[in-house]
Design an enzyme around this catalytic site. Structure first.
Site, short mmCIF file in Angstrom:
data_model
loop_
_atom_site.label_atom_id
_atom_site.label_comp_id
_atom_site.label_asym_id
_atom_site.label_seq_id
_atom_site.Cartn_x
_atom_site.Cartn_y
_atom_site.Cartn_z
CB SER A 15 18.15 44.12 127.93
OG SER A 15 18.02 42.60 128.11
CE LYS A 66 27.59 38.17 127.23
NZ LYS A 66 27.69 37.56 126.21
N GLY A 129 37.20 38.05 119.51
CA GLY A 129 36.99 38.91 121.01
C GLY A 129 35.81 38.04 121.90
P1 ATR Z 1 32.69 41.17 122.04
O1 ATR Z 1 32.74 40.79 123.50
O2 ATR Z 1 31.52 41.43 121.33
O3 ATR Z 1 33.46 39.95 120.85
P2 ATR Z 1 35.48 42.47 121.58
O4 ATR Z 1 36.05 41.61 122.51
O5 ATR Z 1 35.70 43.96 121.50
O6 ATR Z 1 33.77 42.30 121.66
O7 ATR Z 1 35.86 41.99 120.10
C1 ATR Z 1 35.27 42.67 118.85
C2 ATR Z 1 35.55 41.77 117.89
O8 ATR Z 1 35.16 42.11 116.61
C3 ATR Z 1 36.96 41.71 117.53
O9 ATR Z 1 37.28 40.43 116.90
C4 ATR Z 1 37.27 42.75 116.32
O10 ATR Z 1 38.32 42.44 115.56
P3 ATR Z 1 39.64 43.19 116.05
O11 ATR Z 1 40.15 42.27 117.24
O12 ATR Z 1 40.53 43.06 114.64
O13 ATR Z 1 39.44 44.51 116.33
C5 ATR Z 1 35.95 42.64 115.65
N1 ATR Z 1 35.29 43.78 114.86
C6 ATR Z 1 34.85 44.80 115.38
N2 ATR Z 1 34.63 45.56 114.29
C7 ATR Z 1 35.04 45.05 113.02
C8 ATR Z 1 34.88 45.34 111.83
N3 ATR Z 1 34.30 46.57 111.37
N4 ATR Z 1 35.42 44.50 110.89
C9 ATR Z 1 35.93 43.31 111.27
N5 ATR Z 1 35.93 42.99 112.86
C10 ATR Z 1 35.45 43.97 113.75
#
Ligand code: ATR
Length: 283
Positions: A15, A66, A129
């Site tokens: 961080s 969060k 997300g």
């Molecule tokens: P955060 O709090 O960081 O948003 P999260 O709630 O776990 O974490 O959400 C991760 C987001 O990144 C989601 O929108 C996820 O897509 P999916 O809902 O389809 O899983 C997206 N994500 C993660 N890895 C990805 C990748 N390689 N390509 C496209 N989207 C990705």
């Protein structure tokens, strides 16, 4: 004795918040101490209570706590309610006040630091997300011409749009999948997925030209050099690129204001962090 603040996360050793808030405190002549605290995955609420008992005045909250911080707060700001997530807590007597400064941090970075207006522009938000959810309401407040939310899991994008359907017309706020982006172009493309964390690129249609001329490609993640998304945009000829370092410092400035009622100057802090990260991964 100095007032005590911290950031809770897991992991947390990476961080930059202690460096940022220590710089803000020095700049604003505030006597405070700020540290990074690793909370156990199943022990966030207990860690917060221990910190309050030790005299803690406020805290930042990062991944993965969060949503839990949102549930722990006894009072919420409107923007925390809209985001359904809390990244800043203030301990006022028996009250745990929750705020979410992520959206304000993104907007300030876009509007002020990058001089990128949103009003009347076509905006694409990648991801559905927590990170994406936190910035939808502030983006809508700027009255873009359209805000498209694309996600791998399309039903998650639809659910997110549903949460904000009352504040935006169907033509303004639309959900979809990546293949549907073919043939559409945007003035601002924000990557709010966690793909960059894994060194991955969201499955954007390669030859479709989603970037309009003079568009800005913005990745909410940051690191040394281009993230995969920024490298993709650069290869598509995009000249305006930004990572999430500015947003990180701006959300911290907003949290500092939430705690201390003072707004620090973020510019020198962004410049110092940028210089450190360009000096190498240990910087
Ligand atoms: P955060 O709090 O960081 O948003 P999260 O709630 O776990 O974490 O959400 C991760 C987001 O990144 C989601 O929108 C996820 O897509 P999916 O809902 O389809 O899983 C997206 N994500 C993660 N890895 C990805 C990748 N390689 N390509 C496209 N989207 C990705």
């Amino acid at each position: 004795m100095s007032d005590l603040y911290c950031v809770f996360g897991n992991p947390i050793s990476h961080s930059k918040s202690p460096v940022i808030h220590t710089a803000f405190a020095r700049q604003c002549r505030q006597d405070l101490r700020y540290e990074a605290l690793l909370a156990p995955i199943d022990g966030f609420a207990a860690s917060v209570r221990t910190f309050i008992a030790a005299g803690g005045r406020g805290a930042n909250v990062t991944v993965p706590f969060k949503e839990e911080a949102f549930r722990l707060a006894t009072r919420l700001s409107v923007r925390a309610e809209l985001a359904a997530a809390v990244n800043s807590l203030r301990f006022d007597g028996a009250e745990i006040v929750g705020d979410n400064t992520d959206g304000a941090g993104l907007l300030r970075d876009l509007l002020v630091n990058l001089a990128c207006p949103i009003a009347g522009r076509r905006v694409l938000l990648l991801g559905a997300g927590g990170a994406a959810r936190g910035v939808v309401a502030p983006l809508l407040e700027q009255r873009p011409a359209t805000l498209v939310i694309a996600n791998r899991n399309v039903s998650r994008a639809q659910e997110l749009v549903q949460c904000f359907a009352a504040s935006a017309s169907a033509s303004l706020l639309c959900p979809g999948g990546y293949p549907e982006l073919a043939g559409q172009s945007f003035d601002l493309v924000i990557n709010a997925t966690s793909a960059s964390l894994a060194g991955a690129l969201p499955p954007l249609p390669a030859a479709a030209g989603i970037f309009a001329p003079a568009s800005l490609a913005y990745d909410m993640m940051y690191g040394k050099g281009d993230t995969p998304f920024l490298a993709f945009a650069r290869a598509q000829g995009v000249e305006r690129l930004a990572d999430g370092l500015g947003m990180l410092v701006e959300q911290a400035a907003e949290a500092f204001h939430f705690w201390r009622g003072l707004r620090p100057d973020s510019t020198p802090v962004i410049a110092a962090l940028r210089a450190r990260s360009e000096a190498g991964p240990a910087g």
